[in-house]
Design a protein around this motif. Structure first.
Motif, PDB file in Angstrom:
ATOM      1  N   THR A   1      28.102  19.299   7.922  1.00  0.00           N
ATOM      2  CA  THR A   1      26.686  19.505   8.273  1.00  0.00           C
ATOM      3  C   THR A   1      26.357  18.866   9.615  1.00  0.00           C
ATOM      4  O   THR A   1      25.209  18.853  10.029  1.00  0.00           O
ATOM      5  CB  THR A   1      25.773  18.898   7.198  1.00  0.00           C
ATOM      6  N   LYS A   2      27.345  18.304  10.285  1.00  0.00           N
ATOM      7  CA  LYS A   2      27.197  17.672  11.612  1.00  0.00           C
ATOM      8  C   LYS A   2      26.243  16.489  11.583  1.00  0.00           C
ATOM      9  O   LYS A   2      25.606  16.171  12.581  1.00  0.00           O
ATOM     10  CB  LYS A   2      26.714  18.690  12.647  1.00  0.00           C
ATOM     11  N   ASP A   3      26.116  15.853  10.443  1.00  0.00           N
ATOM     12  CA  ASP A   3      25.270  14.673  10.370  1.00  0.00           C
ATOM     13  C   ASP A   3      25.974  13.446  10.927  1.00  0.00           C
ATOM     14  O   ASP A   3      25.339  12.427  11.185  1.00  0.00           O
ATOM     15  CB  ASP A   3      24.838  14.405   8.923  1.00  0.00           C
ATOM     16  N   ILE A   4      27.300  13.534  11.070  1.00  0.00           N
ATOM     17  CA  ILE A   4      28.011  12.457  11.746  1.00  0.00           C
ATOM     18  C   ILE A   4      28.833  13.079  12.870  1.00  0.00           C
ATOM     19  O   ILE A   4      29.097  14.286  12.866  1.00  0.00           O
ATOM     20  CB  ILE A   4      28.933  11.669  10.784  1.00  0.00           C
ATOM     21  N   ASP A   5      29.210  12.269  13.835  1.00  0.00           N
ATOM     22  CA  ASP A   5      29.934  12.777  14.989  1.00  0.00           C
ATOM     23  C   ASP A   5      31.441  12.572  14.870  1.00  0.00           C
ATOM     24  O   ASP A   5      32.189  13.059  15.704  1.00  0.00           O
ATOM     25  CB  ASP A   5      29.406  12.103  16.257  1.00  0.00           C
ATOM     26  N   GLY A   6      31.862  11.820  13.857  1.00  0.00           N
ATOM     27  CA  GLY A   6      33.287  11.623  13.682  1.00  0.00           C
ATOM     28  C   GLY A   6      33.578  10.780  12.466  1.00  0.00           C
ATOM     29  O   GLY A   6      32.714  10.028  12.006  1.00  0.00           O
ATOM     30  N   ALA A   7      34.809  10.928  11.943  1.00  0.00           N
ATOM     31  CA  ALA A   7      35.240  10.115  10.813  1.00  0.00           C
ATOM     32  C   ALA A   7      36.748  10.251  10.693  1.00  0.00           C
ATOM     33  O   ALA A   7      37.321  11.231  11.179  1.00  0.00           O
ATOM     34  CB  ALA A   7      34.580  10.564   9.514  1.00  0.00           C
ATOM     35  N   ILE A   8      37.354   9.238  10.059  1.00  0.00           N
ATOM     36  CA  ILE A   8      38.790   9.341   9.811  1.00  0.00           C
ATOM     37  C   ILE A   8      38.985   9.867   8.401  1.00  0.00           C
ATOM     38  O   ILE A   8      38.742   9.164   7.430  1.00  0.00           O
ATOM     39  CB  ILE A   8      39.472   7.984  10.016  1.00  0.00           C
ATOM     40  N   VAL A   9      39.303  11.158   8.300  1.00  0.00           N
ATOM     41  CA  VAL A   9      39.486  11.780   6.984  1.00  0.00           C
ATOM     42  C   VAL A   9      40.697  12.706   7.056  1.00  0.00           C
ATOM     43  O   VAL A   9      41.267  12.920   8.130  1.00  0.00           O
ATOM     44  CB  VAL A   9      38.241  12.610   6.556  1.00  0.00           C
ATOM     45  N   ALA A  10      41.064  13.246   5.889  1.00  0.00           N
ATOM     46  CA  ALA A  10      42.145  14.230   5.844  1.00  0.00           C
ATOM     47  C   ALA A  10      41.652  15.493   6.558  1.00  0.00           C
ATOM     48  O   ALA A  10      40.635  16.064   6.176  1.00  0.00           O
ATOM     49  CB  ALA A  10      42.499  14.535   4.394  1.00  0.00           C
ATOM     50  N   PRO A  11      42.353  15.937   7.604  1.00  0.00           N
ATOM     51  CA  PRO A  11      41.778  16.965   8.478  1.00  0.00           C
ATOM     52  C   PRO A  11      42.105  18.413   8.134  1.00  0.00           C
ATOM     53  O   PRO A  11      41.333  19.313   8.461  1.00  0.00           O
ATOM     54  CB  PRO A  11      42.398  16.629   9.834  1.00  0.00           C
ATOM     55  N   PHE A  12      43.266  18.648   7.477  1.00  0.00           N
ATOM     56  CA  PHE A  12      43.790  20.016   7.519  1.00  0.00           C
ATOM     57  C   PHE A  12      42.994  21.027   6.717  1.00  0.00           C
ATOM     58  O   PHE A  12      42.799  22.153   7.144  1.00  0.00           O
ATOM     59  CB  PHE A  12      45.268  20.015   7.120  1.00  0.00           C
ATOM     60  N   ASP A  13      42.486  20.606   5.566  1.00  0.00           N
ATOM     61  CA  ASP A  13      41.673  21.521   4.776  1.00  0.00           C
ATOM     62  C   ASP A  13      40.365  21.827   5.502  1.00  0.00           C
ATOM     63  O   ASP A  13      39.927  22.974   5.572  1.00  0.00           O
ATOM     64  CB  ASP A  13      41.417  20.909   3.395  1.00  0.00           C
ATOM     65  N   LEU A  14      39.740  20.788   6.081  1.00  0.00           N
ATOM     66  CA  LEU A  14      38.496  20.994   6.823  1.00  0.00           C
ATOM     67  C   LEU A  14      38.733  21.929   8.006  1.00  0.00           C
ATOM     68  O   LEU A  14      37.933  22.820   8.293  1.00  0.00           O
ATOM     69  CB  LEU A  14      37.951  19.654   7.331  1.00  0.00           C
ATOM     70  N   GLU A  15      39.865  21.740   8.671  1.00  0.00           N
ATOM     71  CA  GLU A  15      40.206  22.568   9.812  1.00  0.00           C
ATOM     72  C   GLU A  15      40.404  24.019   9.379  1.00  0.00           C
ATOM     73  O   GLU A  15      39.892  24.941   9.998  1.00  0.00           O
ATOM     74  CB  GLU A  15      41.498  22.027  10.435  1.00  0.00           C
ATOM     75  N   ALA A  16      41.112  24.188   8.258  1.00  0.00           N
ATOM     76  CA  ALA A  16      41.371  25.542   7.761  1.00  0.00           C
ATOM     77  C   ALA A  16      40.067  26.251   7.407  1.00  0.00           C
ATOM     78  O   ALA A  16      39.950  27.460   7.546  1.00  0.00           O
ATOM     79  CB  ALA A  16      42.295  25.478   6.546  1.00  0.00           C
ATOM     80  N   ARG A  17      39.080  25.463   6.968  1.00  0.00           N
ATOM     81  CA  ARG A  17      37.800  26.082   6.619  1.00  0.00           C
ATOM     82  C   ARG A  17      36.901  26.229   7.843  1.00  0.00           C
ATOM     83  O   ARG A  17      35.777  26.705   7.741  1.00  0.00           O
ATOM     84  CB  ARG A  17      37.101  25.254   5.543  1.00  0.00           C
ATOM     85  N   GLY A  18      37.361  25.760   8.984  1.00  0.00           N
ATOM     86  CA  GLY A  18      36.610  25.947  10.221  1.00  0.00           C
ATOM     87  C   GLY A  18      35.415  25.030  10.382  1.00  0.00           C
ATOM     88  O   GLY A  18      34.541  25.300  11.205  1.00  0.00           O
ATOM     89  N   VAL A  19      35.332  23.949   9.625  1.00  0.00           N
ATOM     90  CA  VAL A  19      34.153  23.085   9.747  1.00  0.00           C
ATOM     91  C   VAL A  19      34.421  21.847  10.596  1.00  0.00           C
ATOM     92  O   VAL A  19      33.491  21.157  11.003  1.00  0.00           O
ATOM     93  CB  VAL A  19      33.609  22.639   8.373  1.00  0.00           C
ATOM     94  N   ALA A  20      35.677  21.550  10.859  1.00  0.00           N
ATOM     95  CA  ALA A  20      35.972  20.350  11.631  1.00  0.00           C
ATOM     96  C   ALA A  20      37.276  20.523  12.381  1.00  0.00           C
ATOM     97  O   ALA A  20      38.041  21.456  12.117  1.00  0.00           O
ATOM     98  CB  ALA A  20      36.059  19.134  10.705  1.00  0.00           C
ATOM     99  N   LYS A  21      37.494  19.639  13.359  1.00  0.00           N
ATOM    100  CA  LYS A  21      38.759  19.686  14.104  1.00  0.00           C
ATOM    101  C   LYS A  21      39.214  18.267  14.406  1.00  0.00           C
ATOM    102  O   LYS A  21      38.421  17.321  14.362  1.00  0.00           O
ATOM    103  CB  LYS A  21      38.588  20.490  15.384  1.00  0.00           C
ATOM    104  N   VAL A  22      40.494  18.166  14.742  1.00  0.00           N
ATOM    105  CA  VAL A  22      41.069  16.846  15.011  1.00  0.00           C
ATOM    106  C   VAL A  22      40.810  16.467  16.463  1.00  0.00           C
ATOM    107  O   VAL A  22      41.107  17.231  17.377  1.00  0.00           O
ATOM    108  CB  VAL A  22      42.587  16.857  14.741  1.00  0.00           C
ATOM    109  N   LEU A  23      40.205  15.293  16.681  1.00  0.00           N
ATOM    110  CA  LEU A  23      40.016  14.816  18.043  1.00  0.00           C
ATOM    111  C   LEU A  23      41.199  13.956  18.463  1.00  0.00           C
ATOM    112  O   LEU A  23      41.617  13.974  19.604  1.00  0.00           O
ATOM    113  CB  LEU A  23      38.713  13.992  18.127  1.00  0.00           C
TER     114      LEU A  23
END
Lengths: 246, 359
Positions: B186-208
């Protein structure tokens, strides 16, 4: 003086509970440790930083919520139409506790500063509106009649009759508003904050430094009492001023 | 003949006398605290030896015959909540990431570390899919979420330090893992250390920022027993640890890789695909090694120093004195698994294989 007995008894109970280890020290730290943490936080300036952030949030909310409340209260009190349109809705809406607004507010304003200000403002609006409205509704009819005899204009009525007569209630509302703001603040700061007294308390709990949580409790209580006393003082002075207007 | 009969009777008598004593010497249940919960608070977890033991039921099998119930308690409030529960005598065993282990120990919680439960993970700083940030510096002053008081906070601090920043350069807010994932979407935060690949696959987040080559970026997981329980039930303690080593053996077997990731993925907070990708190129047994080797000891000491440096603990933590390897060593001996897991040194490099000759 008698009012101090209960806190003293609680302090004693606290000390005894710690000495007898009724609760593990990780859960209930001794008063001496809490006192030490309080002093450390105060000396390092960290405490004042958090307090300033919290007071600023309360300040904005009282400004926004208070002025909205005054406007609403005056509208409902002075205009029959406004009363007919607004009062029923207001009465229903004012029943929701602040906590209940939070999930909805998160959707609209996110989790940032706006959420905190909005939630606390809502807590302020309700008591201010209610008291303003009541203050105006309770103005004795004969005062209005006298004003009419003197052929006061609408503005004169408000300035010379309504404001002085409703002043005690207005101030009562503001005072309640500030207190509500202070109480809701801590709850709101528990959510997604990086500073503020409420944040300090969450932080203390996450790192098992329950002394920080208790420092927070003490600060919240003390500031609350000081705010209340200060506002009462102001209220008394203004009331005297208001009486002089007659 | 008479003497034989006599000794037989005596043996029976002794056994009968010993029975009630033995019955007293076992608990009705063993309470194991897990410092996480699945999505929506479901009683599931993944990524560690105890998760595997829970999911394949090793301990339940071990204690079925004794009528001892294994009670798994999952804490959505993670490590800090488990510390509170432990302080209130609500658990006998527990798993912990490095920070809550150290925080709890530094406040005087009495427990012994009996095995390592996981090690060597990667760290990914994840941002919303449409984030304009190109480096960590672009996030300065923005909102970064971490679950404060958990090992994730130490990981964040290490990542920041590696790049020349501290928490003070950002607005670091406290959110649990599940909420962090939602808040990225929901873009309520600008970053976090989380497991990235599922979020990336769903198109909601990317690895910085991906940190893959650093075996010190994520601290080891630990499994401990309360000192009280250990003293009261040493044999039971041994059997629990032996059971966990069995689970570690199962989980370290490459033929169980797929099955294990599927089981872990059920929890949802780290989805299946993240396990597949993040364990790619790793031998299961290197990351699921229960050994309290040089690597473990060095890593947990380092974490304690970091916790002190980042001002997350106020008292010294004497980590070394918390470690009790005797149950693990016994289990390795009993299961003939000595030398099965590779020992690593302080830098995470495999030590020359001289296990049998050495200690």
């Amino acid at each position: 003086l008698l009012g101090g007995l209960l806190p003293l008894a609680l302090l004693l109970l606290w000390q005894v509970a710690v000495q007898r280890a009724w609760l593990p020290e990780q859960i209930l730290p001794p008063p001496s440790l809490v006192w030490q943490s309080l002093r450390e936080l105060a000396e390092s300036g960290e405490l004042w930083g958090h307090l300033a952030v919290s007071l600023q949030r309360v300040g904005w909310s009282v400004l926004i919520g208070g002025s909205t409340g005054l406007l609403l209260g005056f509208a409902i009190g002075l205009s029959r139409q406004a009363r007919a349109y607004l009062l029923p809705t207001f009465e229903v809406v004012s029943q929701f506790p602040v906590v209940g607004w939070v999930p909805l507010l998160i959707i609209f304003v996110g989790i940032d500063e706006a959420l905190k200000i909005a939630a606390i403002s809502i807590a302020v609006v309700v008591p201010v509106t209610v008291n303003t409205h009541k203050g105006i509704a309770n103005i004795p009819q004969r005062l209005i009649e006298v004003a009419r005899v003197y052929r006061f204009s609408a503005l004169q009525v408000i300035r010379r009759v309504v404001l002085p007569a409703a002043a005690p209630s207005l101030f009562n509302g503001l005072r309640q508003g500030v207190m509500q703001a202070w109480l809701s603040l801590v709850f709101v700061e528990l959510l997604a904050s990086s500073e503020g007294i409420g944040y300090l308390m969450v932080w203390g709990r996450q790192l098992m430094q329950l002394d920080l949580v208790l420092v927070g409790v003490i600060v919240v209580g003390t500031v609350g009492v000081l705010l209340d006393l200060g506002l009462r003082g102001l209220e008394r002075r203004f009331q005297r001023g208001a009486l002089n207007a007659f | 003949m008479n003497r034989r009969l006599f000794s037989l009777l005596a043996a029976i008598g002794l056994a009968a006398a010993a029975l009630p004593a033995a019955a007293q010497n076992k608990p009705t249940e063993i309470r194991i605290g897990v410092p996480s919960a699945g999505t929506g608070g479901r009683p599931l977890s993944g990524g560690s030896i105890y998760s595997t033991a829970h999911l394949i039921g090793t301990l339940e099998d071990e204690f079925k015959a004794d009528g001892i119930k294994i009670k798994w308690i999952f804490f959505p409030g993670a490590g800090p909540a488990l510390n509170e529960a432990f302080a209130n005598n609500g658990v006998d065993f527990g798993g912990h990431g490095d920070l809550p282990l150290i925080v709890g120990g530094s406040t005087g919680l009495k427990r012994k570390i009996v095995l390592a439960s996981s090690r060597f993970d990667d760290a990914y700083l994840v941002v919303p899919a449409d984030s304009q940030a190109r480096s960590l510096a672009d996030l300065k002053g923005k909102r970064i979420a971490t679950f404060k008081g958990t090992s994730g906070q130490l990981v964040l601090n290490r990542v920041l330090e590696k790049n020349g920043f501290t928490e003070k350069d950002f607005k670091v807010i406290n959110l649990d893992t599940e909420t962090q994932r939602a808040a990225l979407a929901t873009k309520d935060i600008d970053g976090a250390i989380v497991a990235p690949f599922d979020l990336e696959a769903r198109g909601v987040a990317k690895v910085l920022l991906a940190i893959k080559d650093d075996r010190k970026i994520v601290g080891p997981g630990s499994f401990w027993v309360s000192e009280e329980f250990e003293k009261k039930y040493p044999q039971i303690t041994q059997r629990v640890i032996t059971g966990l080593v069995k689970a570690a053996r199962w989980g370290s077997d490459e033929k169980n890789r797929e099955k294990e990731f599927q089981l872990w993925g059920q929890a949802g907070t780290v989805p299946y695909i993240d396990y597949v990708k993040r364990w790619n190129g790793w031998a299961l047994k290197d990351r699921l090694s229960p050994l309290l080797d040089e690597n473990y000891v060095a890593a947990i000491k380092r974490s304690a120093e970091e916790a002190k440096r980042y001002k997350l603990i106020r008292r010294e933590a004497d980590v070394q004195s918390w470690i009790e390897p005797k149950y693990l060593n016994q289990a390795l001996k009993d299961l003939q698994l000595e030398g099965f897991w590779t020992e690593f040194d302080a830098d995470g490099k495999p030590k020359a294989n001289r296990v049998a000759a050495g200690s």
